[in-house]
Design a protein around this motif. Structure first.
Motif, PDB file in Angstrom:
ATOM      1  N   ARG A  62       0.843  -1.193   0.000  1.00 61.64           N
ATOM      2  CA  ARG A  62       0.000   0.000   0.000  1.00 61.64           C
ATOM      3  C   ARG A  62       0.881   1.247   0.000  1.00 61.64           C
ATOM      4  NH1 ARG A  62      -5.389   1.129   1.478  1.00 61.64           N
ATOM      5  NH2 ARG A  62      -5.706  -1.110   1.834  1.00 61.64           N
ATOM      6  N   PRO A  63       0.567   2.222  -0.856  1.00 61.62           N
ATOM      7  CA  PRO A  63       1.345   3.459  -0.871  1.00 61.62           C
ATOM      8  C   PRO A  63       1.146   4.244   0.409  1.00 61.62           C
ATOM      9  CG  PRO A  63      -0.625   3.648  -2.243  1.00 61.62           C
ATOM     10  CD  PRO A  63      -0.544   2.222  -1.791  1.00 61.62           C
ATOM     11  N   PRO A  64       2.027   5.233   0.646  1.00 63.62           N
ATOM     12  CA  PRO A  64       3.024   5.808  -0.272  1.00 63.62           C
ATOM     13  C   PRO A  64       4.306   4.988  -0.319  1.00 63.62           C
ATOM     14  CG  PRO A  64       3.038   6.994   1.798  1.00 63.62           C
ATOM     15  CD  PRO A  64       1.920   6.013   1.899  1.00 63.62           C
ATOM     16  N   PHE A  65       5.040   5.134  -1.426  1.00 61.62           N
ATOM     17  CA  PHE A  65       6.309   4.453  -1.635  1.00 61.62           C
ATOM     18  C   PHE A  65       7.400   5.503  -1.823  1.00 61.62           C
ATOM     19  CE2 PHE A  65       2.982   1.872  -3.824  1.00 61.62           C
ATOM     20  CZ  PHE A  65       2.928   0.828  -2.903  1.00 61.62           C
ATOM     21  N   SER A  66       8.429   5.434  -1.019  1.00 61.88           N
ATOM     22  CA  SER A  66       9.546   6.366  -1.178  1.00 61.88           C
ATOM     23  C   SER A  66      10.412   5.934  -2.353  1.00 61.88           C
ATOM     24  CB  SER A  66      10.389   6.397   0.093  1.00 61.88           C
ATOM     25  OG  SER A  66      11.051   5.155   0.277  1.00 61.88           O
ATOM     26  N   VAL A  67      11.261   6.850  -2.825  1.00 59.06           N
ATOM     27  CA  VAL A  67      12.189   6.518  -3.904  1.00 59.06           C
ATOM     28  C   VAL A  67      13.110   5.374  -3.477  1.00 59.06           C
ATOM     29  CG1 VAL A  67      14.110   7.367  -5.305  1.00 59.06           C
ATOM     30  CG2 VAL A  67      12.127   8.834  -4.903  1.00 59.06           C
ATOM     31  N   THR A  68      13.622   5.457  -2.262  1.00 62.93           N
ATOM     32  CA  THR A  68      14.525   4.407  -1.770  1.00 62.93           C
ATOM     33  C   THR A  68      13.829   3.057  -1.735  1.00 62.93           C
ATOM     34  OG1 THR A  68      15.786   5.981  -0.444  1.00 62.93           O
ATOM     35  CG2 THR A  68      15.940   3.667   0.182  1.00 62.93           C
ATOM     36  N   ARG A  69      12.610   3.048  -1.262  1.00 63.08           N
ATOM     37  CA  ARG A  69      11.857   1.795  -1.193  1.00 63.08           C
ATOM     38  C   ARG A  69      11.612   1.227  -2.585  1.00 63.08           C
ATOM     39  NH1 ARG A  69       5.800   1.204   1.489  1.00 63.08           N
ATOM     40  NH2 ARG A  69       5.510  -1.023   1.083  1.00 63.08           N
ATOM     41  N   GLU A  70      11.311   2.099  -3.534  1.00 62.20           N
ATOM     42  CA  GLU A  70      11.093   1.634  -4.905  1.00 62.20           C
ATOM     43  C   GLU A  70      12.380   1.080  -5.505  1.00 62.20           C
ATOM     44  OE1 GLU A  70       8.062   1.203  -5.274  1.00 62.20           O
ATOM     45  OE2 GLU A  70       7.160   2.776  -6.489  1.00 62.20           O
ATOM     46  N   GLU A  71      13.478   1.763  -5.270  1.00 60.07           N
ATOM     47  CA  GLU A  71      14.760   1.270  -5.791  1.00 60.07           C
ATOM     48  C   GLU A  71      15.081  -0.104  -5.219  1.00 60.07           C
ATOM     49  OE1 GLU A  71      17.028   5.583  -6.470  1.00 60.07           O
ATOM     50  OE2 GLU A  71      17.617   4.266  -4.818  1.00 60.07           O
ATOM     51  N   GLU A  72      14.894  -0.259  -3.934  1.00 61.06           N
ATOM     52  CA  GLU A  72      15.181  -1.547  -3.289  1.00 61.06           C
ATOM     53  C   GLU A  72      14.304  -2.656  -3.864  1.00 61.06           C
ATOM     54  OE1 GLU A  72      14.561  -0.622   0.797  1.00 61.06           O
ATOM     55  OE2 GLU A  72      16.588   0.199   1.094  1.00 61.06           O
ATOM     56  N   LEU A  73      13.030  -2.334  -4.095  1.00 60.79           N
ATOM     57  CA  LEU A  73      12.111  -3.325  -4.650  1.00 60.79           C
ATOM     58  C   LEU A  73      12.504  -3.708  -6.070  1.00 60.79           C
ATOM     59  CD1 LEU A  73       9.456  -4.947  -4.426  1.00 60.79           C
ATOM     60  CD2 LEU A  73       8.262  -2.921  -5.312  1.00 60.79           C
ATOM     61  N   PHE A  74      12.787  -2.717  -6.910  1.00 59.48           N
ATOM     62  CA  PHE A  74      13.142  -2.997  -8.303  1.00 59.48           C
ATOM     63  C   PHE A  74      14.428  -3.819  -8.393  1.00 59.48           C
ATOM     64  CE2 PHE A  74      10.897   1.156  -9.820  1.00 59.48           C
ATOM     65  CZ  PHE A  74       9.669   0.572  -9.548  1.00 59.48           C
ATOM     66  N   LEU A  75      15.396  -3.507  -7.537  1.00 56.74           N
ATOM     67  CA  LEU A  75      16.647  -4.271  -7.536  1.00 56.74           C
ATOM     68  C   LEU A  75      16.420  -5.692  -7.062  1.00 56.74           C
ATOM     69  CD1 LEU A  75      19.141  -1.586  -6.149  1.00 56.74           C
ATOM     70  CD2 LEU A  75      19.152  -2.579  -8.446  1.00 56.74           C
ATOM     71  N   ALA A  76      15.620  -5.855  -6.020  1.00 52.21           N
ATOM     72  CA  ALA A  76      15.366  -7.188  -5.478  1.00 52.21           C
ATOM     73  C   ALA A  76      14.648  -8.078  -6.491  1.00 52.21           C
ATOM     74  CB  ALA A  76      14.539  -7.078  -4.196  1.00 52.21           C
ATOM     75  N   LEU A  77      13.773  -7.472  -7.276  1.00 46.70           N
ATOM     76  CA  LEU A  77      13.006  -8.242  -8.261  1.00 46.70           C
ATOM     77  C   LEU A  77      13.735  -8.382  -9.593  1.00 46.70           C
ATOM     78  CD1 LEU A  77       9.457  -6.686  -7.651  1.00 46.70           C
ATOM     79  CD2 LEU A  77      10.247  -8.948  -6.926  1.00 46.70           C
ATOM     80  N   GLY A  78      14.797  -7.621  -9.792  1.00 43.91           N
ATOM     81  CA  GLY A  78      15.511  -7.656 -11.063  1.00 43.91           C
ATOM     82  C   GLY A  78      14.706  -7.059 -12.204  1.00 43.91           C
ATOM     83  N   VAL A  79      14.038  -5.937 -11.940  1.00 41.40           N
ATOM     84  CA  VAL A  79      13.149  -5.324 -12.928  1.00 41.40           C
ATOM     85  C   VAL A  79      13.950  -4.757 -14.100  1.00 41.40           C
ATOM     86  CG1 VAL A  79      11.516  -3.433 -13.313  1.00 41.40           C
ATOM     87  CG2 VAL A  79      11.380  -4.807 -11.216  1.00 41.40           C
ATOM     88  N   ASP A  80      13.518  -5.106 -15.318  1.00 39.74           N
ATOM     89  CA  ASP A  80      14.137  -4.591 -16.543  1.00 39.74           C
ATOM     90  C   ASP A  80      13.315  -3.488 -17.193  1.00 39.74           C
ATOM     91  OD1 ASP A  80      16.281  -6.549 -16.593  1.00 39.74           O
ATOM     92  OD2 ASP A  80      14.761  -8.016 -17.174  1.00 39.74           O
ATOM     93  N   TRP A  81      11.991  -3.549 -17.006  1.00 41.76           N
ATOM     94  CA  TRP A  81      11.079  -2.565 -17.597  1.00 41.76           C
ATOM     95  C   TRP A  81       9.999  -2.211 -16.584  1.00 41.76           C
ATOM     96  CZ3 TRP A  81      10.221   0.076 -22.262  1.00 41.76           C
ATOM     97  CH2 TRP A  81      11.168  -0.138 -23.275  1.00 41.76           C
ATOM     98  N   LEU A  82       9.625  -0.931 -16.574  1.00 41.34           N
ATOM     99  CA  LEU A  82       8.527  -0.448 -15.750  1.00 41.34           C
ATOM    100  C   LEU A  82       7.411   0.016 -16.678  1.00 41.34           C
ATOM    101  CD1 LEU A  82       7.359   0.540 -12.983  1.00 41.34           C
ATOM    102  CD2 LEU A  82       8.580   2.697 -13.396  1.00 41.34           C
ATOM    103  N   VAL A  83       6.184  -0.407 -16.392  1.00 40.83           N
ATOM    104  CA  VAL A  83       5.028   0.023 -17.177  1.00 40.83           C
ATOM    105  C   VAL A  83       4.119   0.852 -16.276  1.00 40.83           C
ATOM    106  CG1 VAL A  83       3.071  -0.680 -18.599  1.00 40.83           C
ATOM    107  CG2 VAL A  83       5.162  -2.059 -18.580  1.00 40.83           C
ATOM    108  N   VAL A  84       3.796   2.065 -16.721  1.00 41.27           N
ATOM    109  CA  VAL A  84       3.085   3.041 -15.893  1.00 41.27           C
ATOM    110  C   VAL A  84       2.023   3.741 -16.726  1.00 41.27           C
ATOM    111  CG1 VAL A  84       3.358   5.158 -14.525  1.00 41.27           C
ATOM    112  CG2 VAL A  84       5.153   3.438 -14.493  1.00 41.27           C
TER     113      VAL A  84
END
Length: 242
Positions: free
Chosen positions: A171-193
């Motif tokens: 559940r939001p809000p999501f900080s920039v740091t939290r988003e970076e940590e999540l994307f790195l942990a998941l190995g995200v290559d593309w974001l769709v928004v």
């Protein structure tokens, strides 16, 4: 005067509190997309109106004399229907529409018109993070074969609609740091928004920029020819001028 506030956004929350502060007779309506929404300081109904006829009947029965549409920028069906019915019944209507995001230095965005277009630009081996919600998830079926991760607020009540998909529940809000940590942990290559705009939800875009992750940005749908403001303060001023 009795105002109907179509809510569901952060702007709507601010408007609701502003209406209370101004002593305006108002009711709020939530579509029911989130199971446990944050309560508003106004009498609130939850769920659909039963189509155009149901909405028109509600306006008459509830004695609504003005409508503030502070729904999501991608709630095109609701917005277009509401604007058309209000115009036909001479009910004052205003849409609260925050400015769209604009790509800046360091961003790697590709604008697409529809969710279906994502499959044409995202490589078949990519890990894809969908920050688009669950309601349009089936429209990304063309991404099947990739690892697709969809973030949503509520736990799923049905399996992922195509192979290779998984949910992340938060559940939001999501900080920039939290988003970076999540994307790195998941190995995200593309974001769709979806290009919803707004500062609070832009942290995922900042994180993508910092990590060099490309973004598929879904363009906004067409908006009705109607009165429009960008901020809660402007919406409250509109009400005060009625």
């Amino acid at each position: 005067m009795k105002v109907l506030l179509l809510a569901g956004t952060s702007e709507a929350k601010k408007i609701a509190w502003g209406l209370v502060g101004q002593g305006v007779n108002a009711v709020a309506s939530l579509a029911g997309a989130t199971r446990d929404p944050e309560p508003l300081p106004l009498p609130t109904r939850v769920g659909g109106f039963g189509g155009a006829d149901g909405f028109a009947a509600f306006l008459a029965e509830a004695g609504i004399t003005a409508v503030i549409d502070a729904t999501h920028p991608f709630a095109a069906r609701i917005t277009n229907r509401t604007a058309a019915i209000c115009a036909a019944r001479s009910v004052p209507y205003v849409q609260v529409l925050r400015p769209p995001w604009q790509a800046g230095k360091g961003d790697t965005w590709t604008e697409i018109a529809t969710p279906q277009d994502a499959a044409s630009i995202i490589p078949p081996t990519a890990t894809v993070f969908l920050a688009t919600g669950r309601q349009t998830l089936n429209q990304f079926a063309g991404l099947e074969g990739r690892r697709v991760i969809c973030r949503q607020i509520d736990p799923p009540t049905a399996p992922f609609p195509f192979e290779g998909g998984e949910f992340v529940i938060s559940r939001p809000p999501f900080s920039v740091t939290r988003e970076e940590e999540l994307f790195l942990a998941l190995g995200v290559d593309w974001l769709v928004v979806k290009n919803a705009g707004g500062k609070a939800s832009a942290t995922k875009l900042t994180a993508a920029r910092n990590l060099g992750i490309p973004v598929a940005m879904i363009a906004r749908p067409a908006m009705p020819d109607a009165a429009r403001v960008e901020t809660p303060a402007q919406a409250l001023a509109w009400v005060a001028a009625l």
